[in-house]
Structure formats: structure tokens, C-alpha cells
Scaffold this motif. Sequence first.
Motif, PDB file in Angstrom:
ATOM      1  N   ALA A  46       0.837  -1.205   0.000  1.00 22.55           N
ATOM      2  CA  ALA A  46       0.000   0.000   0.000  1.00 22.55           C
ATOM      3  C   ALA A  46       0.872   1.255   0.000  1.00 22.55           C
ATOM      4  O   ALA A  46       0.582   2.229  -0.727  1.00 22.55           O
ATOM      5  CB  ALA A  46      -0.929  -0.011   1.208  1.00 22.55           C
ATOM      6  N   TYR A  47       1.938   1.248   0.783  1.00 26.10           N
ATOM      7  CA  TYR A  47       2.844   2.403   0.859  1.00 26.10           C
ATOM      8  C   TYR A  47       3.502   2.669  -0.494  1.00 26.10           C
ATOM      9  O   TYR A  47       3.534   3.804  -0.974  1.00 26.10           O
ATOM     10  CB  TYR A  47       3.902   2.140   1.930  1.00 26.10           C
ATOM     11  N   ARG A  48       4.033   1.623  -1.127  1.00 26.27           N
ATOM     12  CA  ARG A  48       4.723   1.797  -2.405  1.00 26.27           C
ATOM     13  C   ARG A  48       3.753   2.175  -3.513  1.00 26.27           C
ATOM     14  O   ARG A  48       4.046   3.055  -4.336  1.00 26.27           O
ATOM     15  CB  ARG A  48       5.472   0.501  -2.761  1.00 26.27           C
ATOM     16  N   LEU A  49       2.595   1.523  -3.547  1.00 20.96           N
ATOM     17  CA  LEU A  49       1.622   1.815  -4.598  1.00 20.96           C
ATOM     18  C   LEU A  49       1.059   3.224  -4.457  1.00 20.96           C
ATOM     19  O   LEU A  49       0.745   3.879  -5.461  1.00 20.96           O
ATOM     20  CB  LEU A  49       0.494   0.785  -4.575  1.00 20.96           C
ATOM     21  N   GLN A  50       0.937   3.700  -3.222  1.00 16.48           N
ATOM     22  CA  GLN A  50       0.496   5.077  -3.012  1.00 16.48           C
ATOM     23  C   GLN A  50       1.473   6.052  -3.657  1.00 16.48           C
ATOM     24  O   GLN A  50       1.076   7.034  -4.296  1.00 16.48           O
ATOM     25  CB  GLN A  50       0.366   5.366  -1.508  1.00 16.48           C
TER      26      GLN A  50
ATOM     27  N   LEU B  72      -3.849  -4.187  -8.441  1.00 13.77           N
ATOM     28  CA  LEU B  72      -4.694  -3.623  -9.492  1.00 13.77           C
ATOM     29  C   LEU B  72      -5.779  -2.718  -8.911  1.00 13.77           C
ATOM     30  O   LEU B  72      -6.116  -1.684  -9.501  1.00 13.77           O
ATOM     31  CB  LEU B  72      -5.315  -4.746 -10.322  1.00 13.77           C
ATOM     32  N   ASN B  73      -6.315  -3.089  -7.758  1.00 18.44           N
ATOM     33  CA  ASN B  73      -7.319  -2.227  -7.136  1.00 18.44           C
ATOM     34  C   ASN B  73      -6.717  -0.919  -6.650  1.00 18.44           C
ATOM     35  O   ASN B  73      -7.332   0.141  -6.771  1.00 18.44           O
ATOM     36  CB  ASN B  73      -8.012  -2.962  -5.982  1.00 18.44           C
ATOM     37  N   GLU B  74      -5.507  -0.995  -6.109  1.00 17.76           N
ATOM     38  CA  GLU B  74      -4.842   0.217  -5.636  1.00 17.76           C
ATOM     39  C   GLU B  74      -4.502   1.161  -6.796  1.00 17.76           C
ATOM     40  O   GLU B  74      -4.556   2.380  -6.651  1.00 17.76           O
ATOM     41  CB  GLU B  74      -3.567  -0.147  -4.877  1.00 17.76           C
ATOM     42  N   LEU B  75      -4.156   0.580  -7.942  1.00 20.57           N
ATOM     43  CA  LEU B  75      -3.723   1.394  -9.088  1.00 20.57           C
ATOM     44  C   LEU B  75      -4.856   1.714 -10.051  1.00 20.57           C
ATOM     45  O   LEU B  75      -4.641   2.422 -11.047  1.00 20.57           O
ATOM     46  CB  LEU B  75      -2.609   0.660  -9.847  1.00 20.57           C
ATOM     47  N   LYS B  76      -6.046   1.190  -9.776  1.00 21.62           N
ATOM     48  CA  LYS B  76      -7.176   1.418 -10.671  1.00 21.62           C
ATOM     49  C   LYS B  76      -7.427   2.911 -10.842  1.00 21.62           C
ATOM     50  O   LYS B  76      -7.428   3.672  -9.877  1.00 21.62           O
ATOM     51  CB  LYS B  76      -8.428   0.732 -10.112  1.00 21.62           C
ATOM     52  N   GLY B  77      -7.614   3.323 -12.083  1.00 22.55           N
ATOM     53  CA  GLY B  77      -7.791   4.744 -12.382  1.00 22.55           C
ATOM     54  C   GLY B  77      -6.520   5.426 -12.807  1.00 22.55           C
ATOM     55  O   GLY B  77      -6.559   6.526 -13.368  1.00 22.55           O
ATOM     56  N   THR B  78      -5.378   4.788 -12.532  1.00 21.15           N
ATOM     57  CA  THR B  78      -4.093   5.362 -12.944  1.00 21.15           C
ATOM     58  C   THR B  78      -3.386   4.483 -13.976  1.00 21.15           C
ATOM     59  O   THR B  78      -2.341   4.861 -14.503  1.00 21.15           O
ATOM     60  CB  THR B  78      -3.152   5.551 -11.735  1.00 21.15           C
ATOM     61  N   VAL B  79      -3.938   3.295 -14.230  1.00 20.78           N
ATOM     62  CA  VAL B  79      -3.382   2.350 -15.202  1.00 20.78           C
ATOM     63  C   VAL B  79      -4.530   1.838 -16.070  1.00 20.78           C
ATOM     64  O   VAL B  79      -5.566   1.437 -15.545  1.00 20.78           O
ATOM     65  CB  VAL B  79      -2.690   1.168 -14.493  1.00 20.78           C
ATOM     66  N   ASP B  80      -4.327   1.849 -17.371  1.00 24.36           N
ATOM     67  CA  ASP B  80      -5.388   1.428 -18.284  1.00 24.36           C
ATOM     68  C   ASP B  80      -5.284  -0.034 -18.703  1.00 24.36           C
ATOM     69  O   ASP B  80      -6.293  -0.657 -19.043  1.00 24.36           O
ATOM     70  CB  ASP B  80      -5.385   2.296 -19.547  1.00 24.36           C
ATOM     71  N   TYR B  81      -4.067  -0.582 -18.707  1.00 23.41           N
ATOM     72  CA  TYR B  81      -3.883  -1.920 -19.268  1.00 23.41           C
ATOM     73  C   TYR B  81      -2.995  -2.792 -18.390  1.00 23.41           C
ATOM     74  O   TYR B  81      -2.067  -2.306 -17.723  1.00 23.41           O
ATOM     75  CB  TYR B  81      -3.259  -1.854 -20.664  1.00 23.41           C
ATOM     76  N   VAL B  82      -3.289  -4.084 -18.440  1.00 20.62           N
ATOM     77  CA  VAL B  82      -2.400  -5.123 -17.941  1.00 20.62           C
ATOM     78  C   VAL B  82      -1.794  -5.810 -19.163  1.00 20.62           C
ATOM     79  O   VAL B  82      -2.532  -6.257 -20.051  1.00 20.62           O
ATOM     80  CB  VAL B  82      -3.150  -6.153 -17.077  1.00 20.62           C
TER      81      VAL B  82
END
Length: 416
Positions: A198-202, A267-277
Motif C-alpha cells: 500500500a505504501y509503495r503503490l500510493q 490492481l485495485n490500488e492502481l485502478k484509475g491510474t493504469v489502463d492496461y495489464v
Amino acid sequence: METEIRQRVKSSPVSGIVLVDEEPKGHPGGEIKHGAATQVLRFMLFITYFMSCCCSIVATQLFGVPLYWLNRDLYYAYMALTKQSFGIFVTTLTQWWAPTPVRVSGDASVAGKIKKTADGRVELEFPGRVVLIGNHQIYSDWLYFWWAAYTNRPQMHGHIYIILKESLSYVPVIGWGMRFYGFVFMSRKMAIDQPRLAYRLQKLKTVHSGPMSGTSGLDPMWLLLFPEGTNLSANTRKKSAAWAQKQGIKDFQHVLLPRSTGTFFCLNELKGTVDYVYDCTVAYGGIPRGEYGQDLYSLRGMYLQGRPPPSVNMYWRRFAVDDIPLDDHEKFDSWLRERWHEKDLFLEHFVEHGSFPTDKATVNGTSNVATADEVVETEVKLGHWYEVFNIFIMLAAFALVANVLARIWNKTLGRE
């Protein structure tokens, strides 16, 4: 010629004696190309280059630490430059000690995103912010992904983030450098790992205004995940099969069951900032059915004995994050297992035919052209030989500045 021996017990005509019939079996990487003396020389050259590059990069990182308190955006941009240096380092390490042919292809979802240059190199055109997932075959898988980031336009080898096992963070020099890179070290206990993630993904989804930021203010990022958690081997394959039986779910032949919890959280933490896997299925040439890459392609065999894989094969696919069921963990777990089932089928095709199924529209985006290439056949190498000096240029610049300041100081004191 050194061979691996397959032993077969057979009865002897003499009562009470058992003979072992030695049956030669060739190694898929070919004969050992270097004798003991040459291996020692190669090791000395390897370790010299390895340590000089790693120490230079870490020293450069240490010189940049004050930027953290002066300007965070400049600090992250500076560390990205040192990460580029490591990407160049691992590329040259393979280019010089274990030259490896690479075959890059994909399905229709990445049509036009894989290019072949006039001089035979591959150029990927993936976005600046993606999550990468892949199967884990051998210990050096991450190296080929880092090289893939180097081949991208724009280049992403300074913006790759990898989730690694915690023990690697304690390796002298290398572990220190990876900490500066913002890599995430996992204990494989979600209660401990979730706050770290969570810290890194933030940080990875924080809007910045520095030199790296794009139009949205988000820094470039390629986050590399290996959902299987470990590499494929006889032991891990057995554990995966036992878990599949316990859970009453379908088992695989060529991959391990993926662990969905960490990937779901990321993926949930980054949702909205990443469009593709972007999903990559990796296969190494020459591995017989029922055997494992880690047993055939060791670091010693690849870099010292001169027996790298006859080919590294990368098969890319793309999935829109909006199409992935991130609102329910069970649905996501099923989605991820279905992707791994597809990987298993791709790898079965590879075992049978020596290649992945390909789409002619993928390479260079030449849809409906009968002569289109299906695969980019290239190798792990730098685009330009002089890029290797980028590893040392920052440290050399610091040394030059220190020398000039020392001369000025000495003149001020009248010592010169």
C-alpha cells in the motif's frame, strides 16, 4: 563432450550384480563451450564487471540522497537515471557473457505494438504506465523483462518496479540499490506485505510535477508481478498440483497455479491510474516435456559455461483494466486462473511446435499483408555500444566536480 546421464538399471547375466546402463542425453544449450580454465577467467571478468557496475551505481545513488530532502521530484528522476544504468548493465551482462536469441510475438490485442527495426532489433510501443504479469520459469526471468523495458519507445528501463522476495533486500550492494529503486520486498505473509504494498503503490499513483511526469502528472511506471510467487520446478509443480486437488480446481502442466491476492490488491490500488495489464508468456527453447528450465539453465551454465537457452520466447497480450473483475476477489481469482489456463495451452503449443501461436497483424501492425512477419527474431543487446558508459558517467561527473573543487580549495589556501 560433456553429457547429462540418464541412468537405467538392467539385470546382469552374472547373478547378484546390477549394471547401470548410461544413456547420453544432450543438453538443449549444447556442449559446454568453455573448459575449467576459461570458466575461471570468465568468472573473474564477470565478477569484476559485475561489482564495478553495481558499486558505481550504488555510489551514484548515495550521492543523490540529499535530493530527497531538497526536492522529491528531482530525487525520483535522479534514481530513475540510476535504474536506467542497471538496465543497461544487465543487458550488457547477457550480451557479452550469455548471448541469447529472443523471439517476440503476441496476439491481436498488441497489434502494431511490436515493431522490427531496420537493423533487426525489436521496439515495443507499450504505454508509460502498465502492470506486467508473467509466468515464472527460471531465476533470470526478470532480466528479460528489464531488457524488454529498455526496448520500449519511450524507454522504460528507468521506470520498472519489481516485487521480490524479502531475502534479496539483504544482499550487500545489490539489495541496497534495489531499495533505492523503490522495489517491494515480500515476506509472503499478506498481513506484513499489505502495508508495504500500500505504501509503495500510493507513491506510484501520486501526482507529481517533476521532470518525469506526463500530462496527467503521473510518473512512468512498469510494475512487474509474477503471480505464481516462485519459479517452476519439480517441487513447486508438485505443491501446485496438491493445492489444485485440495481446492477442487483444474491443475496445469506447464505453469503453477497463480496466487491472486497480491495481484488483486495491486490492481485495485492502481485502478484509475493504469489502463492496461500486459501479460507475457515466457518459454525457453529446448526444454523437454516434463523437465524444468531452472534445472537446465542455471546462472553458471548460462554465464560461465556458455550454455544459454537456444531461444527466449515472449508472447504478449493486453487486457483493459476496466474489463477485469476487480470488484470481487473470487471473480478475479477465476479470471486470473483462466488466463493461466490459456498460458498453459500456449506453452503446450510451444512444446509441440517449438513456437507460440502467432498473428500476422501483430508485428509492425501490417494487417492483411501476406508477407508480414509473425515474430521478431532478435537478441538481448544494446542499441548502441557506447551506452555502456552511461553506467559510470554520473560517478565520473562527481569525481570531476570534486577534483575541480579540491583544486579551487587548494589555490584558495595557497597550496598550489
